[in-house]
Design a protein around this motif. Sequence first.
Motif, short mmCIF file in Angstrom:
data_model
loop_
_atom_site.label_atom_id
_atom_site.label_comp_id
_atom_site.label_asym_id
_atom_site.label_seq_id
_atom_site.Cartn_x
_atom_site.Cartn_y
_atom_site.Cartn_z
N ASP A 66 0.92 -1.05 0.20
CA ASP A 66 -0.11 0.26 -0.18
C ASP A 66 0.38 1.27 0.27
O ASP A 66 0.07 2.15 -0.65
CB ASP A 66 -0.99 0.34 1.25
N TRP A 69 2.03 1.70 -3.79
CA TRP A 69 1.20 2.12 -4.45
C TRP A 69 0.68 3.66 -4.36
O TRP A 69 0.97 4.80 -4.53
CB TRP A 69 -0.57 1.76 -4.26
N LYS A 70 0.86 4.03 -2.74
CA LYS A 70 0.75 5.46 -2.35
C LYS A 70 1.76 6.22 -2.94
O LYS A 70 1.84 7.27 -3.85
CB LYS A 70 0.28 5.89 -1.02
N ALA A 73 1.87 6.91 -6.58
CA ALA A 73 -0.23 7.69 -6.79
C ALA A 73 -0.41 9.38 -5.92
O ALA A 73 -0.95 10.17 -7.03
CB ALA A 73 -0.86 7.47 -6.05
N GLY A 110 3.77 -2.68 -5.09
CA GLY A 110 3.24 -1.67 -5.28
C GLY A 110 2.92 -0.49 -5.90
O GLY A 110 2.24 -0.15 -6.40
N GLU A 113 1.97 -2.11 -9.41
CA GLU A 113 0.94 -1.77 -9.49
C GLU A 113 0.34 -0.82 -10.21
O GLU A 113 -0.57 -0.70 -10.90
CB GLU A 113 0.45 -3.14 -8.39
N CYS A 114 0.68 0.01 -8.91
CA CYS A 114 0.45 1.73 -9.54
C CYS A 114 0.34 1.76 -11.08
O CYS A 114 0.16 2.85 -11.79
CB CYS A 114 0.86 2.45 -8.48
N LYS A 117 -0.78 1.15 -13.62
CA LYS A 117 -2.68 1.14 -14.11
C LYS A 117 -2.56 2.09 -14.45
O LYS A 117 -3.10 2.89 -15.44
CB LYS A 117 -3.68 1.50 -12.54
N TYR A 118 -0.93 3.64 -14.61
CA TYR A 118 -0.69 4.67 -15.41
C TYR A 118 0.01 4.82 -16.35
O TYR A 118 0.78 6.34 -16.30
CB TYR A 118 -0.75 5.87 -13.83
N ARG A 196 -4.87 3.78 -0.50
CA ARG A 196 -4.85 3.55 -1.77
C ARG A 196 -5.88 4.45 -3.02
O ARG A 196 -6.52 4.35 -3.87
CB ARG A 196 -5.96 1.93 -2.46
N LEU A 198 -6.64 6.66 -6.12
CA LEU A 198 -6.65 6.47 -7.69
C LEU A 198 -6.56 8.25 -7.84
O LEU A 198 -7.10 8.69 -8.55
CB LEU A 198 -8.12 5.86 -7.99
#
Lengths: 319, 319
Positions: A66, A69-70, A73, A110, A113-114, A117-118, A196, A198
């Motif tokens: 996490d 990810w953050k 993000a 993480g 993963e992010c 997605k982007y 998380r 978005l």
Amino acid sequence: MRVSDIGEFGLIERLMGSSRKGSGDLVVGPGDDAAVWRAGEELVVATTDTMVDGVHFRGEGANWRDIGWKLLAVNVSDIAAMGGAPESALVTLCLPPETEVAAIDELYEGLNECGHKYGVTVAGGDVVRSPVTVLTAAVLGRGEMRDREPALLLRSGARPGDVVAVTGTLGGSAGGLRRLAAGAASDDPLVRRHIRPLPRIMEGRAGVAVGVRCGIDVSDGLLQDLGHVCEASGVGAIVHADTIPVSGELRVAYPDEALEMACTGGEDYELLLTGQRKRMAGLPVTVIGEIVAGSGLQLIDGEGREIQYERKGWDAFRS
Amino acid sequence: MRVSDIGEFGLIERLMGSSRKGSGDLVVGPGDDAAVWRAGEELVVATTDTMVDGVHFRGEGANWRDIGWKLLAVNVSDIAAMGGAPESALVTLCLPPETEVAAIDELYEGLNECGHKYGVTVAGGDVVRSPVTVLTAAVLGRGEMRDREPALLLRSGARPGDVVAVTGTLGGSAGGLRRLAAGAASDDPLVRRHIRPLPRIMEGRAGVAVGVRCGIDVSDGLLQDLGHVCEASGVGAIVHADTIPVSGELRVAYPDEALEMACTGGEDYELLLTGQRKRMAGLPVTVIGEIVAGSGLQLIDGEGREIQYERKGWDAFRS
């Protein structure tokens, strides 16, 4: 005089004054969500954000996936707030030598993963020894050019007569932080909003495409971030409290405080845009107010009374 | 397993494995001095480096102007090591709230002084609260294109038959660090080498211009950095100890250890280049050895005997 005396924004203003001497190719310097340069016919957008153990996350017992990810993000969100498209990241890990390698593997899972997605690739970085874990990402992306001119969402782009609009819902992240402290699990919808986020890349680019030229991401808190826009644009704003898209889960969980948390909570990573009402019509946003001449920010309830909150949002050195 | 068990380079290799999935525009990903992307017909070069209080500098009683200079200079040196030209910086300050604002003013004076010398503008960054001072800069610049192809100094560019060459003199920074610890003042020439490194931007660009395609900056230590080149290029190298341009001041100050300090000291921020001997002829460099087929690195004295040092250079988690 100490940093805590002038606060985060006093310090930023001071540093901006000392270093704002743009080269010819610098399109946007300090003071916006990201910096922007021209590279030939293209625009390069770059931003950086840092997370410190004990301040922005708790390393002990943390879910490192996490955190990874953050970390990415929040940077991607700064690119979104310029109307750009992210591409690559440099990641700096300041780590105590006793850090478990497994934690770093998870952090990268993480991050990737992010990134997946982007559309962001980790392209490099730095690893150093440190008594406390500090994680920094810098993200680079592209900005839009229209008719050979930069087409960006700038904090300084608000004009009297613009409407103020936001994507998604607000306050969920602040609610999640409170629920986390009360022991909620990571699949709690509010907690998920907090851990998380978005970022709104598509919405930012859609805004640029329809001619919107002012935006910021809601990271410090709605009122504070709109305040940054007002200051940079030399305008004022009126926000109608009953139009703010407060998170539904937040209303259920904290009915008495939901509005205040939506206004001051921060870390929602939604976009706040201002522009002509007709341009907003095709965007997935909620109109919550308008930009006016002058200065200052008023939050108005359904009967036209002003609502005031003691805390407007996050200040790194005062909160 | 902890980070200290696998060391800095074990960790970097692990992270490279987990994230090397280049997008079409990524020309150089993790593992070189900087990352490189195509932006239309141009190349963007980006790097980041961090300094942690108590690890890379001592905040207490520090000369913050010198720290600011060095923070930017070490990043500029990574751009030099790609043969690029630096342009802009993002600066992240992780600060305890009790930090004196005057210290940050001085930090920025040093940053801007270095930026002025190398044509770098501070274009943005981040400020956050932290229990320990951590300073990060990310520097962006341009890379050369020749005949529409990237013309860069890569770690992977060494070929058997190349000569190995370095700019300037080596070991001065390590000598300065030792003299600092012994109480020397900041105008001591060795100390100055340590606190005010002068990255070799012109030399890197000159190397690219004459067709040199392999380079690295001497930040971890000559032998270790040449080792990085050998590994990335799949080659070996022989270095002739008596041709190494050991700092004259260092020879005077530490006659018995000067050669070892020049070989393993690090932080000289000179450039190490490899390429055909005829291409090196016009460059301000000293030839110190040659690239050979195979692997491994041999340091040879005037009688052809191998010299071995226990410590090859800097490892963030083991030194």
